[in-house]
Motif scaffolding. Structure first.
Motif, PDB file in Angstrom:
ATOM      1  N   LEU A 183      -4.728 -40.694 -40.558  1.00 26.29           N
ATOM      2  CA  LEU A 183      -4.231 -41.199 -39.284  1.00 26.29           C
ATOM      3  C   LEU A 183      -3.034 -40.391 -38.816  1.00 26.29           C
ATOM      4  O   LEU A 183      -2.298 -39.811 -39.622  1.00 26.29           O
ATOM      5  CB  LEU A 183      -3.845 -42.674 -39.411  1.00 26.29           C
ATOM      6  N   GLU A 184      -2.834 -40.358 -37.504  1.00 28.39           N
ATOM      7  CA  GLU A 184      -1.688 -39.661 -36.935  1.00 28.39           C
ATOM      8  C   GLU A 184      -0.399 -40.391 -37.296  1.00 28.39           C
ATOM      9  O   GLU A 184      -0.395 -41.604 -37.538  1.00 28.39           O
ATOM     10  CB  GLU A 184      -1.831 -39.554 -35.417  1.00 28.39           C
ATOM     11  N   SER A 185       0.705 -39.645 -37.323  1.00 29.47           N
ATOM     12  CA  SER A 185       1.998 -40.219 -37.722  1.00 29.47           C
ATOM     13  C   SER A 185       2.418 -41.365 -36.811  1.00 29.47           C
ATOM     14  O   SER A 185       3.007 -42.353 -37.273  1.00 29.47           O
ATOM     15  CB  SER A 185       3.072 -39.131 -37.726  1.00 29.47           C
ATOM     16  N   GLN A 186       2.112 -41.264 -35.506  1.00 29.23           N
ATOM     17  CA  GLN A 186       2.511 -42.335 -34.593  1.00 29.23           C
ATOM     18  C   GLN A 186       1.737 -43.622 -34.870  1.00 29.23           C
ATOM     19  O   GLN A 186       2.270 -44.734 -34.708  1.00 29.23           O
ATOM     20  CB  GLN A 186       2.329 -41.914 -33.124  1.00 29.23           C
ATOM     21  N   HIS A 187       0.483 -43.478 -35.316  1.00 28.68           N
ATOM     22  CA  HIS A 187      -0.302 -44.662 -35.666  1.00 28.68           C
ATOM     23  C   HIS A 187       0.248 -45.311 -36.935  1.00 28.68           C
ATOM     24  O   HIS A 187       0.313 -46.546 -37.027  1.00 28.68           O
ATOM     25  CB  HIS A 187      -1.767 -44.282 -35.860  1.00 28.68           C
ATOM     26  N   LEU A 188       0.639 -44.493 -37.895  1.00 33.61           N
ATOM     27  CA  LEU A 188       1.226 -45.020 -39.131  1.00 33.61           C
ATOM     28  C   LEU A 188       2.548 -45.722 -38.843  1.00 33.61           C
ATOM     29  O   LEU A 188       2.861 -46.748 -39.457  1.00 33.61           O
ATOM     30  CB  LEU A 188       1.429 -43.881 -40.140  1.00 33.61           C
ATOM     31  N   ALA A 189       3.311 -45.174 -37.906  1.00 35.07           N
ATOM     32  CA  ALA A 189       4.582 -45.802 -37.521  1.00 35.07           C
ATOM     33  C   ALA A 189       4.337 -47.166 -36.903  1.00 35.07           C
ATOM     34  O   ALA A 189       5.085 -48.125 -37.162  1.00 35.07           O
ATOM     35  CB  ALA A 189       5.333 -44.898 -36.547  1.00 35.07           C
ATOM     36  N   GLN A 190       3.297 -47.286 -36.086  1.00 38.32           N
ATOM     37  CA  GLN A 190       2.964 -48.569 -35.474  1.00 38.32           C
ATOM     38  C   GLN A 190       2.536 -49.584 -36.529  1.00 38.32           C
ATOM     39  O   GLN A 190       2.917 -50.761 -36.471  1.00 38.32           O
ATOM     40  CB  GLN A 190       1.850 -48.377 -34.442  1.00 38.32           C
ATOM     41  N   ILE A 191       1.759 -49.111 -37.511  1.00 32.99           N
ATOM     42  CA  ILE A 191       1.337 -49.992 -38.598  1.00 32.99           C
ATOM     43  C   ILE A 191       2.549 -50.477 -39.386  1.00 32.99           C
ATOM     44  O   ILE A 191       2.642 -51.649 -39.757  1.00 32.99           O
ATOM     45  CB  ILE A 191       0.347 -49.256 -39.522  1.00 32.99           C
ATOM     46  N   ALA A 192       3.495 -49.571 -39.639  1.00 38.84           N
ATOM     47  CA  ALA A 192       4.708 -49.938 -40.375  1.00 38.84           C
ATOM     48  C   ALA A 192       5.484 -51.023 -39.635  1.00 38.84           C
ATOM     49  O   ALA A 192       6.001 -51.967 -40.252  1.00 38.84           O
ATOM     50  CB  ALA A 192       5.584 -48.707 -40.575  1.00 38.84           C
ATOM     51  N   LYS A 193       5.560 -50.930 -38.314  1.00 41.32           N
ATOM     52  CA  LYS A 193       6.273 -51.929 -37.522  1.00 41.32           C
ATOM     53  C   LYS A 193       5.590 -53.293 -37.616  1.00 41.32           C
ATOM     54  O   LYS A 193       6.256 -54.333 -37.707  1.00 41.32           O
ATOM     55  CB  LYS A 193       6.355 -51.478 -36.062  1.00 41.32           C
ATOM     56  N   VAL A 194       4.266 -53.281 -37.597  1.00 45.67           N
ATOM     57  CA  VAL A 194       3.516 -54.534 -37.707  1.00 45.67           C
ATOM     58  C   VAL A 194       3.762 -55.192 -39.064  1.00 45.67           C
ATOM     59  O   VAL A 194       4.030 -56.399 -39.150  1.00 45.67           O
ATOM     60  CB  VAL A 194       2.007 -54.286 -37.501  1.00 45.67           C
ATOM     61  N   VAL A 195       3.687 -54.392 -40.141  1.00 52.63           N
ATOM     62  CA  VAL A 195       3.910 -54.922 -41.489  1.00 52.63           C
ATOM     63  C   VAL A 195       5.339 -55.438 -41.634  1.00 52.63           C
ATOM     64  O   VAL A 195       5.582 -56.492 -42.236  1.00 52.63           O
ATOM     65  CB  VAL A 195       3.621 -53.843 -42.550  1.00 52.63           C
ATOM     66  N   GLN A 196       6.299 -54.717 -41.060  1.00 51.90           N
ATOM     67  CA  GLN A 196       7.697 -55.157 -41.127  1.00 51.90           C
ATOM     68  C   GLN A 196       7.878 -56.483 -40.411  1.00 51.90           C
ATOM     69  O   GLN A 196       8.615 -57.359 -40.876  1.00 51.90           O
ATOM     70  CB  GLN A 196       8.611 -54.090 -40.517  1.00 51.90           C
ATOM     71  N   ARG A 197       7.213 -56.645 -39.281  1.00 50.52           N
ATOM     72  CA  ARG A 197       7.316 -57.895 -38.528  1.00 50.52           C
ATOM     73  C   ARG A 197       6.687 -59.055 -39.303  1.00 50.52           C
ATOM     74  O   ARG A 197       7.209 -60.175 -39.314  1.00 50.52           O
ATOM     75  CB  ARG A 197       6.641 -57.752 -37.164  1.00 50.52           C
ATOM     76  N   LEU A 198       5.579 -58.773 -39.987  1.00 57.82           N
ATOM     77  CA  LEU A 198       4.889 -59.818 -40.733  1.00 57.82           C
ATOM     78  C   LEU A 198       5.638 -60.228 -42.003  1.00 57.82           C
ATOM     79  O   LEU A 198       5.631 -61.396 -42.387  1.00 57.82           O
ATOM     80  CB  LEU A 198       3.481 -59.338 -41.108  1.00 57.82           C
ATOM     81  N   THR A 199       6.266 -59.251 -42.651  1.00 54.81           N
ATOM     82  CA  THR A 199       6.896 -59.514 -43.950  1.00 54.81           C
ATOM     83  C   THR A 199       8.404 -59.728 -43.869  1.00 54.81           C
ATOM     84  O   THR A 199       9.009 -60.185 -44.839  1.00 54.81           O
ATOM     85  CB  THR A 199       6.634 -58.342 -44.912  1.00 54.81           C
ATOM     86  N   LYS A 200       9.015 -59.350 -42.745  1.00 48.65           N
ATOM     87  CA  LYS A 200      10.478 -59.422 -42.595  1.00 48.65           C
ATOM     88  C   LYS A 200      11.191 -58.510 -43.587  1.00 48.65           C
ATOM     89  O   LYS A 200      12.365 -58.732 -43.933  1.00 48.65           O
ATOM     90  CB  LYS A 200      10.989 -60.861 -42.778  1.00 48.65           C
ATOM     91  N   ALA A 201      10.498 -57.490 -44.066  1.00 45.49           N
ATOM     92  CA  ALA A 201      11.088 -56.570 -45.041  1.00 45.49           C
ATOM     93  C   ALA A 201      12.128 -55.673 -44.374  1.00 45.49           C
ATOM     94  O   ALA A 201      12.036 -55.371 -43.179  1.00 45.49           O
ATOM     95  CB  ALA A 201      10.006 -55.712 -45.676  1.00 45.49           C
ATOM     96  N   LYS A 202      13.102 -55.246 -45.177  1.00 40.49           N
ATOM     97  CA  LYS A 202      14.132 -54.342 -44.664  1.00 40.49           C
ATOM     98  C   LYS A 202      13.529 -52.970 -44.366  1.00 40.49           C
ATOM     99  O   LYS A 202      13.872 -52.320 -43.378  1.00 40.49           O
ATOM    100  CB  LYS A 202      15.262 -54.212 -45.687  1.00 40.49           C
ATOM    101  N   ASN A 203      12.653 -52.520 -45.247  1.00 40.35           N
ATOM    102  CA  ASN A 203      11.998 -51.222 -45.083  1.00 40.35           C
ATOM    103  C   ASN A 203      10.506 -51.363 -45.364  1.00 40.35           C
ATOM    104  O   ASN A 203      10.083 -52.261 -46.098  1.00 40.35           O
ATOM    105  CB  ASN A 203      12.582 -50.178 -46.043  1.00 40.35           C
ATOM    106  N   VAL A 204       9.717 -50.470 -44.777  1.00 42.42           N
ATOM    107  CA  VAL A 204       8.288 -50.427 -45.042  1.00 42.42           C
ATOM    108  C   VAL A 204       7.925 -48.997 -45.409  1.00 42.42           C
ATOM    109  O   VAL A 204       8.296 -48.052 -44.707  1.00 42.42           O
ATOM    110  CB  VAL A 204       7.453 -50.873 -43.825  1.00 42.42           C
ATOM    111  N   ARG A 205       7.221 -48.846 -46.527  1.00 45.06           N
ATOM    112  CA  ARG A 205       6.768 -47.518 -46.957  1.00 45.06           C
ATOM    113  C   ARG A 205       5.252 -47.475 -46.889  1.00 45.06           C
ATOM    114  O   ARG A 205       4.568 -48.361 -47.403  1.00 45.06           O
ATOM    115  CB  ARG A 205       7.241 -47.219 -48.379  1.00 45.06           C
ATOM    116  N   ILE A 206       4.746 -46.475 -46.204  1.00 47.32           N
ATOM    117  CA  ILE A 206       3.305 -46.330 -46.022  1.00 47.32           C
ATOM    118  C   ILE A 206       2.736 -45.352 -47.052  1.00 47.32           C
ATOM    119  O   ILE A 206       3.256 -44.253 -47.230  1.00 47.32           O
ATOM    120  CB  ILE A 206       2.977 -45.819 -44.611  1.00 47.32           C
ATOM    121  N   LYS A 207       1.680 -45.778 -47.721  1.00 47.85           N
ATOM    122  CA  LYS A 207       0.940 -44.901 -48.615  1.00 47.85           C
ATOM    123  C   LYS A 207      -0.478 -44.800 -48.080  1.00 47.85           C
ATOM    124  O   LYS A 207      -1.127 -45.823 -47.828  1.00 47.85           O
ATOM    125  CB  LYS A 207       0.922 -45.459 -50.039  1.00 47.85           C
TER     126      LYS A 207
END
Length: 244
Positions: free
Chosen positions: A173-197
């Protein structure tokens, strides 16, 4: 997964260290504390960690080693760089030829050290990561490297308040798509940081899936395979109703 023994594990270096271990131009006497009572790296890694190594039983041998390495990374302020090293080692040892070479008891230790040096240099591993690999070879625990990498991820995520999200897709996936996914996961989990693998999974046909949460227990499935499975399930239900 093998566990460390209650009794102390000892090994003697083949030759005394000529210089102290250095990182960033500073002389260090690193101690892998963690759940280990004493696991010290002093001198260049060719010295094979002279002295006594003691290990106390914990959750598992791999978890103990991962915690010890994380302690060294914190003490040298190289936690991020060490996490990057773990990703490199994950890729290196995913090659069955390399993994089998290091775990083969027939192959001479010196040959394993030589290959480890080449891999450390070509992958630009941190000096303490290379030393850590030397300890695993010395103690015949290199077979745990894959589990250690996984457990280090857990420790790293806890220390940095990071949520790991594993994104699987057919193509990268493109980096901008991964960034969007990270934002969604952060919103769902309330995590301070999100790391994409990212991983590839041809069975998805198209689209992607995102696993996150403890042990990847939560799933966001945006794959074509999921849509096809849903359609197939609906057709099966329809066939049953028609048959009735």
């Amino acid at each position: 997964m093998a566990s460390l023994q209650h009794c102390p594990i000892t090994f003697q270096a083949r030759s005394p260290p000529s210089t102290r271990f250095t990182a960033g131009g500073k002389h260090l006497n690193l101690s892998f504390s963690g759940r280990f009572s004493s696991l010290k790296l002093a001198g260049k890694h060719r010295s094979r960690s002279r002295g006594v190594v003691r290990a106390l039983m914990g959750d598992s041998a791999a978890a103990n080693y991962a915690s010890a390495l994380a302690d060294v990374a914190k003490s040298t302020k190289t936690l991020e760089a060490t996490a990057a090293d773990m990703e490199k080692l994950d890729q290196i040892f995913s090659d069955p030829n390399i993994f089998d070479f290091f775990v083969n008891p027939i192959i001479e230790l010196e040959k394993k050290y030589d290959l480890m040096d080449e891999l450390a240099k070509s992958s630009s591993l941190q000096p303490h990561t290379a030393n850590f690999l030397s300890i695993l070879i010395d103690m015949k625990r290199i077979d745990l490297i894959k589990e250690i990498v996984e457990d280090f991820d857990v420790v790293y995520n806890r220390l940095t308040e990071t949520e790991l999200a594993v994104v699987a897709s057919v193509v990268k996936l493109e980096s901008q798509h991964l960034a969007q996914i990270a934002k969604v996961v952060q919103r769902l989990t309330k995590a301070k940081n999100v790391r994409i693998k990212t991983v590839t999974d041809p069975s998805l046909v198209a689209g992607f899936t995102v696993r996150y949460g403890n042990d990847g227990s939560k799933l966001i499935d945006m794959s074509v395979k999921k849509q096809l499975d849903d359609i197939a399930a609906e057709l099966e239900i329809g066939d049953i109703q028609l048959a009735v």
